[in-house]
Scaffold this motif. Structure first.
Motif, PDB file in Angstrom:
ATOM      1  N   PHE A  31       0.859  -1.211   0.105  1.00 12.71           N
ATOM      2  CA  PHE A  31      -0.076  -0.120  -0.034  1.00 12.71           C
ATOM      3  C   PHE A  31       1.020   1.387   0.075  1.00 12.71           C
ATOM      4  CE2 PHE A  31      -2.051   3.297   2.450  1.00 12.71           C
ATOM      5  CZ  PHE A  31      -3.358   3.543   1.797  1.00 12.71           C
ATOM      6  N   ALA A  32       2.064   1.050   0.886  1.00 13.26           N
ATOM      7  CA  ALA A  32       2.829   2.340   1.049  1.00 13.26           C
ATOM      8  C   ALA A  32       3.848   2.536  -0.128  1.00 13.26           C
ATOM      9  CB  ALA A  32       3.378   2.323   2.363  1.00 13.26           C
ATOM     10  N   GLU A  33       3.891   1.614  -1.036  1.00 15.39           N
ATOM     11  CA  GLU A  33       4.917   1.652  -1.898  1.00 15.39           C
ATOM     12  C   GLU A  33       4.860   2.720  -2.865  1.00 15.39           C
ATOM     13  OE1 GLU A  33       7.054  -1.141  -5.342  1.00 15.39           O
ATOM     14  OE2 GLU A  33       5.839  -2.139  -4.004  1.00 15.39           O
ATOM     15  N   GLY A  34       5.605   3.802  -2.908  1.00 13.22           N
ATOM     16  CA  GLY A  34       5.628   4.772  -3.644  1.00 13.22           C
ATOM     17  C   GLY A  34       4.875   5.984  -3.150  1.00 13.22           C
ATOM     18  N   LYS A  35       4.280   5.775  -1.774  1.00 19.34           N
ATOM     19  CA  LYS A  35       3.664   6.709  -1.152  1.00 19.34           C
ATOM     20  C   LYS A  35       4.334   6.882   0.501  1.00 19.34           C
ATOM     21  CE  LYS A  35      -0.313   5.271  -3.553  1.00 19.34           C
ATOM     22  NZ  LYS A  35      -1.683   4.748  -3.443  1.00 19.34           N
ATOM     23  N   TYR A  36       5.458   7.703   0.662  1.00 14.28           N
ATOM     24  CA  TYR A  36       6.301   7.836   1.326  1.00 14.28           C
ATOM     25  C   TYR A  36       5.293   8.637   2.810  1.00 14.28           C
ATOM     26  CZ  TYR A  36       9.841   9.836   4.206  1.00 14.28           C
ATOM     27  OH  TYR A  36      10.790  10.136   5.476  1.00 14.28           O
ATOM     28  N   ASP A  37       4.463   9.494   2.451  1.00 16.28           N
ATOM     29  CA  ASP A  37       3.717   9.972   3.632  1.00 16.28           C
ATOM     30  C   ASP A  37       2.692   8.950   4.211  1.00 16.28           C
ATOM     31  OD1 ASP A  37       5.033  12.663   3.516  1.00 16.28           O
ATOM     32  OD2 ASP A  37       3.488  13.197   2.394  1.00 16.28           O
ATOM     33  N   GLN A  38       2.305   8.121   3.450  1.00 20.23           N
ATOM     34  CA  GLN A  38       1.419   7.086   3.914  1.00 20.23           C
ATOM     35  C   GLN A  38       2.141   5.910   4.370  1.00 20.23           C
ATOM     36  OE1 GLN A  38      -0.761   6.043   0.142  1.00 20.23           O
ATOM     37  NE2 GLN A  38      -2.300   7.478   0.522  1.00 20.23           N
ATOM     38  N   LEU A  39       3.373   5.576   4.143  1.00 16.01           N
ATOM     39  CA  LEU A  39       3.993   4.666   4.911  1.00 16.01           C
ATOM     40  C   LEU A  39       4.472   5.238   6.177  1.00 16.01           C
ATOM     41  CD1 LEU A  39       6.013   2.287   4.998  1.00 16.01           C
ATOM     42  CD2 LEU A  39       7.748   3.467   4.011  1.00 16.01           C
ATOM     43  N   VAL A  40       4.970   6.503   6.450  1.00 18.85           N
ATOM     44  CA  VAL A  40       5.267   7.046   7.616  1.00 18.85           C
ATOM     45  C   VAL A  40       3.835   7.020   8.611  1.00 18.85           C
ATOM     46  CG1 VAL A  40       5.753   9.005   8.828  1.00 18.85           C
ATOM     47  CG2 VAL A  40       6.991   8.454   6.669  1.00 18.85           C
ATOM     48  N   GLY A  41       2.970   7.154   8.127  1.00 16.43           N
ATOM     49  CA  GLY A  41       1.418   7.144   8.757  1.00 16.43           C
ATOM     50  C   GLY A  41       1.204   5.908   9.380  1.00 16.43           C
ATOM     51  N   ARG A  42       1.533   4.856   8.506  1.00 17.00           N
ATOM     52  CA  ARG A  42       1.194   3.509   8.577  1.00 17.00           C
ATOM     53  C   ARG A  42       2.341   3.176   9.807  1.00 17.00           C
ATOM     54  NH1 ARG A  42      -1.841  -0.893   5.162  1.00 17.00           N
ATOM     55  NH2 ARG A  42      -3.183   0.711   4.395  1.00 17.00           N
ATOM     56  N   ILE A  43       3.566   3.197   9.839  1.00 16.94           N
ATOM     57  CA  ILE A  43       4.258   3.170  10.992  1.00 16.94           C
ATOM     58  C   ILE A  43       3.977   3.682  12.340  1.00 16.94           C
ATOM     59  CG2 ILE A  43       6.820   3.358  11.535  1.00 16.94           C
ATOM     60  CD1 ILE A  43       7.669   2.955   8.632  1.00 16.94           C
ATOM     61  N   GLN A  44       3.621   5.156  12.153  1.00 18.57           N
ATOM     62  CA  GLN A  44       3.030   5.696  13.163  1.00 18.57           C
ATOM     63  C   GLN A  44       1.978   4.975  13.866  1.00 18.57           C
ATOM     64  OE1 GLN A  44       2.955   9.899  11.140  1.00 18.57           O
ATOM     65  NE2 GLN A  44       2.543  10.279  13.288  1.00 18.57           N
ATOM     66  N   GLU A  45       0.962   4.543  13.182  1.00 19.97           N
ATOM     67  CA  GLU A  45      -0.104   3.890  13.765  1.00 19.97           C
ATOM     68  C   GLU A  45       0.166   2.443  14.504  1.00 19.97           C
ATOM     69  OE1 GLU A  45      -3.244   2.716  10.724  1.00 19.97           O
ATOM     70  OE2 GLU A  45      -3.322   4.866  10.025  1.00 19.97           O
ATOM     71  N   LYS A  46       1.121   1.665  13.702  1.00 21.23           N
ATOM     72  CA  LYS A  46       1.577   0.597  14.407  1.00 21.23           C
ATOM     73  C   LYS A  46       2.649   0.809  15.527  1.00 21.23           C
ATOM     74  CE  LYS A  46       0.433  -1.979  10.954  1.00 21.23           C
ATOM     75  NZ  LYS A  46      -0.332  -3.245  10.908  1.00 21.23           N
ATOM     76  N   THR A  47       3.404   1.926  15.599  1.00 22.32           N
ATOM     77  CA  THR A  47       4.351   2.216  16.889  1.00 22.32           C
ATOM     78  C   THR A  47       4.004   3.065  17.896  1.00 22.32           C
ATOM     79  OG1 THR A  47       5.534   3.851  15.544  1.00 22.32           O
ATOM     80  CG2 THR A  47       6.087   1.346  15.184  1.00 22.32           C
ATOM     81  N   GLY A  48       2.885   4.038  17.442  1.00 25.00           N
ATOM     82  CA  GLY A  48       2.565   5.048  18.412  1.00 25.00           C
ATOM     83  C   GLY A  48       3.685   6.417  18.348  1.00 25.00           C
ATOM     84  N   LYS A  49       4.782   6.279  17.538  1.00 28.32           N
ATOM     85  CA  LYS A  49       5.740   7.316  17.470  1.00 28.32           C
ATOM     86  C   LYS A  49       5.233   8.523  16.678  1.00 28.32           C
ATOM     87  CE  LYS A  49       9.344   4.117  18.058  1.00 28.32           C
ATOM     88  NZ  LYS A  49      10.653   3.782  17.688  1.00 28.32           N
ATOM     89  N   THR A  50       5.930   9.631  16.791  1.00 27.47           N
ATOM     90  CA  THR A  50       5.452  10.766  15.832  1.00 27.47           C
ATOM     91  C   THR A  50       6.103  10.894  14.686  1.00 27.47           C
ATOM     92  OG1 THR A  50       7.579  11.962  16.797  1.00 27.47           O
ATOM     93  CG2 THR A  50       5.626  12.019  18.223  1.00 27.47           C
TER      94      THR A  50
END
Length: 61
Positions: A31-50
């Motif tokens: 899903f995040a391939e080629g979509k940097y902001d969305q990848l960052v958002g998904r990692i945020q959701e999974k980890t709770g990090k800023t």
């Protein structure tokens, strides 16, 4: 790491992200391939990090 660099090293990055964030699935990464902001958002959701924390960690991947 810029979005362009991320695209260029995508396969390496995917493997390292899976190692670092075991809860990320292939679907998350596809899903995040080629979509940097969305990848960052998904990692945020999974980890709770800023966003800033996630981006700083991606620089070291």
């Amino acid at each position: 790491m810029t979005e362009l660099e991320l695209k260029g090293k995508w396969n390496q990055v995917k493997g390292k992200l899976k190692e670092k964030y075991g809860s990320l699935t292939d679907d998350d990464l596809q899903f995040a391939e080629g979509k940097y902001d969305q990848l960052v958002g998904r990692i945020q959701e999974k980890t709770g990090k800023t966003k800033e924390e996630v981006e700083k960690e991606l620089e070291t991947v």
